[in-house]
Design an enzyme around this catalytic site. Structure first.
Site, PDB file in Angstrom:
ATOM      1  N   ARG A 141      22.116 118.976 -42.472  1.00 29.21           N
ATOM      2  CA  ARG A 141      23.355 119.587 -41.984  1.00 29.21           C
ATOM      3  C   ARG A 141      23.616 120.878 -42.736  1.00 29.21           C
ATOM      4  O   ARG A 141      23.495 120.932 -43.954  1.00 29.21           O
ATOM      5  CB  ARG A 141      24.548 118.645 -42.167  1.00 29.21           C
ATOM      6  CG  ARG A 141      24.461 117.396 -41.294  1.00 29.21           C
ATOM      7  CD  ARG A 141      25.684 116.533 -41.440  1.00 29.21           C
ATOM      8  NE  ARG A 141      25.507 115.255 -40.764  1.00 29.21           N
ATOM      9  CZ  ARG A 141      26.355 114.233 -40.844  1.00 29.21           C
ATOM     10  NH1 ARG A 141      27.437 114.350 -41.578  1.00 29.21           N
ATOM     11  NH2 ARG A 141      26.124 113.109 -40.202  1.00 29.21           N
ATOM     12  N   ARG A 192      27.655 116.765 -51.203  1.00 34.19           N
ATOM     13  CA  ARG A 192      27.576 117.514 -49.948  1.00 34.19           C
ATOM     14  C   ARG A 192      26.286 118.329 -49.947  1.00 34.19           C
ATOM     15  O   ARG A 192      26.254 119.453 -50.436  1.00 34.19           O
ATOM     16  CB  ARG A 192      28.811 118.406 -49.804  1.00 34.19           C
ATOM     17  CG  ARG A 192      29.160 118.761 -48.370  1.00 34.19           C
ATOM     18  CD  ARG A 192      30.513 119.434 -48.306  1.00 34.19           C
ATOM     19  NE  ARG A 192      31.587 118.505 -48.621  1.00 34.19           N
ATOM     20  CZ  ARG A 192      32.225 117.759 -47.718  1.00 34.19           C
ATOM     21  NH1 ARG A 192      31.876 117.834 -46.460  1.00 34.19           N
ATOM     22  NH2 ARG A 192      33.197 116.961 -48.079  1.00 34.19           N
ATOM     23  N   GLU A 252      34.342 109.207 -48.883  1.00 35.21           N
ATOM     24  CA  GLU A 252      33.700 108.582 -47.719  1.00 35.21           C
ATOM     25  C   GLU A 252      32.231 108.269 -48.004  1.00 35.21           C
ATOM     26  O   GLU A 252      31.499 109.107 -48.526  1.00 35.21           O
ATOM     27  CB  GLU A 252      33.780 109.519 -46.516  1.00 35.21           C
ATOM     28  CG  GLU A 252      33.106 108.976 -45.270  1.00 35.21           C
ATOM     29  CD  GLU A 252      32.577 110.066 -44.358  1.00 35.21           C
ATOM     30  OE1 GLU A 252      31.596 109.795 -43.646  1.00 35.21           O
ATOM     31  OE2 GLU A 252      33.117 111.191 -44.390  1.00 35.21           O
ATOM     32  N   SER A 265      30.960 106.070 -41.962  1.00 31.86           N
ATOM     33  CA  SER A 265      31.867 106.354 -40.861  1.00 31.86           C
ATOM     34  C   SER A 265      31.358 105.606 -39.643  1.00 31.86           C
ATOM     35  O   SER A 265      30.212 105.791 -39.234  1.00 31.86           O
ATOM     36  CB  SER A 265      31.903 107.863 -40.591  1.00 31.86           C
ATOM     37  OG  SER A 265      32.911 108.187 -39.668  1.00 31.86           O
ATOM     38  N   ARG A 316      25.161 108.985 -51.228  1.00 30.07           N
ATOM     39  CA  ARG A 316      26.495 108.660 -51.731  1.00 30.07           C
ATOM     40  C   ARG A 316      26.532 107.266 -52.353  1.00 30.07           C
ATOM     41  O   ARG A 316      27.319 107.016 -53.272  1.00 30.07           O
ATOM     42  CB  ARG A 316      27.525 108.817 -50.614  1.00 30.07           C
ATOM     43  CG  ARG A 316      27.672 110.268 -50.193  1.00 30.07           C
ATOM     44  CD  ARG A 316      28.954 110.568 -49.487  1.00 30.07           C
ATOM     45  NE  ARG A 316      29.097 112.008 -49.272  1.00 30.07           N
ATOM     46  CZ  ARG A 316      30.215 112.599 -48.861  1.00 30.07           C
ATOM     47  NH1 ARG A 316      31.293 111.879 -48.639  1.00 30.07           N
ATOM     48  NH2 ARG A 316      30.249 113.907 -48.694  1.00 30.07           N
TER      49      ARG A 316
END
Length: 460
Positions: A298, A313, A385, A388, A427
């Site tokens: 991403r 990130r 987070e 999801s 994560r």
């Protein structure tokens, strides 16, 4: 993608739902485009009908030896041919205009979704475990660098910012996490493991709604410059300002990206969901549950300046993805089931977390409803987070033309699609390092991961 027939019948409901998502009303524009499309189709059908009638009349005139009438009708048919070519182009243009407009309209939230502008309107659904007390807790990158297992400098030399090189036992711990998650979901949760391509066509990205809405957030593989070979590059000529040169280079990069044959997947949701594109499944095959551990890519274009340190990130990361394909009647229950499957990963790792129901202003473009699992990170002193889980209804299925044949009744119906992180490996690694850190700088290996670590109980 939304159903234009439903929009025609429920324009106010569309605008009210978009308002909940903080978007402008779209019913008038969409219905105008639809009306233009239907008008174009009507004109084409009229011309086709007249051509067919005239063709029949030609035969009758010739049978009656009425050459004058036959010649007049043949001239009319010839004229109609050119008229129909223009009308067919009008229909294609109107179809594309409506399709392009629908492609950037977000999915509509379910009634159970809290209404709000952003994450501050999210509502806690439940939580599990006890928040650990760790004095002088360090962040994951401090722990990882001290262990010699995270090298951000080497990654910057190789690839630039937002990458990391994992080494030694930290790299093994990351691998262990991915294997543990796959074994859990396939062995206990009923998911079938898939190893999909990580390069996909544009159509696959459009099917799950990454394109065209999030064009700038994706990485494209530029396989050819065909189409740009003759593109003028006068802005690069001597005498052009630096600003003009940079602007021209950005323009060319964007054009090259549009020509890309392949795209790097932002998540395995893309290839896994597209496994059923342009298919008609039997109802007895549903629910279909698949999982994959893949690299994900991403651009994170909207996150400049945020989480620049560490692994939170990254442009490249590993994730275990869960995807379910269901009937419309099953999707709500399947959403809750998927959430439980993702939660089980954190329970087995004994990581404290909470589940949040995302508000209308915070959930994803293709989602009808989303649960975020947020794990506690002692080093940051906050929840972040880690998973999801979203139900998308028939939004993606309509884009992919994915249907199923009901056991009873006639006709085929659109499937419902769901996707969730089960969970993000990077994560999870961060959470393990921060929650299992020891005062001497070592990290205790969670019991669930020790079989994947050769029995090692502590790294450091």
């Amino acid at each position: 993608m939304l159903d234009i027939k439903w929009i025609r019948e429920n324009p106010d409901a569309l605008d009210q739902a978009l308002q909940k998502r903080g978007a402008a009303p779209e019913s008038a524009r969409l219905m105008g485009l639809d009306e233009a499309r239907r008008t174009a189709i009507g004109k084409l059908e009229e011309a086709q009908a007249r051509r067919n009638a005239a063709s029949k009349d030609i035969g009758k005139a010739k049978a009656q030896k009425d050459e004058a009438t036959a010649e007049r009708l043949m001239a009319e048919v010839a004229d109609l041919k050119s008229v129909m070519q223009a009308l067919e182009e009008d229909v294609r243009s109107a179809d594309k205009g409506l399709e392009d407009a629908l492609a950037i309209i977000p999915n509509l939230p379910l009634d159970s979704v809290p209404v709000g502008a952003d994450e501050h309107a999210n509502v806690e659904y439940r939580r599990w475990g006890t928040r650990p007390t760790i004095n002088d807790a360090k962040e994951h990158f401090e722990i990882g660098e001290a262990l010699g297992g995270m090298d951000f400098e080497a990654a910057a030399k190789l690839s630039g910012s937002r990458f990391v090189v994992l080494k030694g036992q930290v790299a093994r711990l990351s691998r262990a996490l991915g294997q543990f998650m796959l074994d859990l979901h396939t062995g206990e949760h009923g998911y079938t493991e898939v190893q999909p391509p990580i390069l996909v066509r544009k159509e696959a990205m459009e099917g799950t709604a990454q394109l065209p809405k999030f064009f700038d957030d994706q990485f494209a593989v530029i396989g050819t410059a065909e189409g740009l070979a003759r593109k003028p590059v006068l802005a690069l000529a001597e005498g052009a300002s630096e600003q003009d040169v940079l602007a021209k280079m950005d323009e060319m990069a964007t054009e090259l990206k549009k020509l890309s044959s392949y795209w790097l997947i932002p998540t395995a949701e893309v290839p896994l969901t597209n496994l059923v594109r342009e298919s008609i499944l039997e109802e007895k095959e549903l629910p279909l549950r698949v999982t994959a551990l893949t690299p994900c890519f991403r651009a994170e274009a909207g996150s400049a300046g945020r989480d620049t340190r560490g692994m939170l990130r990254q442009h490249q990361f590993d994730k275990v993805e869960l995807v379910s394909i269901t009937t419309p009647e099953q999707s709500g229950e399947e959403h809750e089931r998927m959430l439980v499957c993702a939660e089980e990963v954190l329970k087995r790792l004994d990581l404290h977390y909470r589940v949040m129901t995302l508000s209308t202003g915070d959930m994803g473009f293709a989602s009808q409803k989303t649960y975020d699992i947020e794990v506690w990170l002692p080093g940051q002193g906050t929840y972040r987070e880690i998973s999801s889980c979203s139900v998308c209804g028939d939004f993606q299925a309509r884009r992919m033309n994915a249907r199923f044949k009901p056991k009873e009744g006639k006709g085929n119906r659109l499937v419902h699609t769901l996707n969730g992180s089960g969970v993000a490996v990077g994560r999870a690694l961060i959470a393990v390092l921060e929650n299992y850190q020891n005062p001497d700088g070592s990290v205790t290996v969670p019991e669930a991961l020790r079989p994947y670590m050769g029995g090692v109980e502590k790294i450091g």
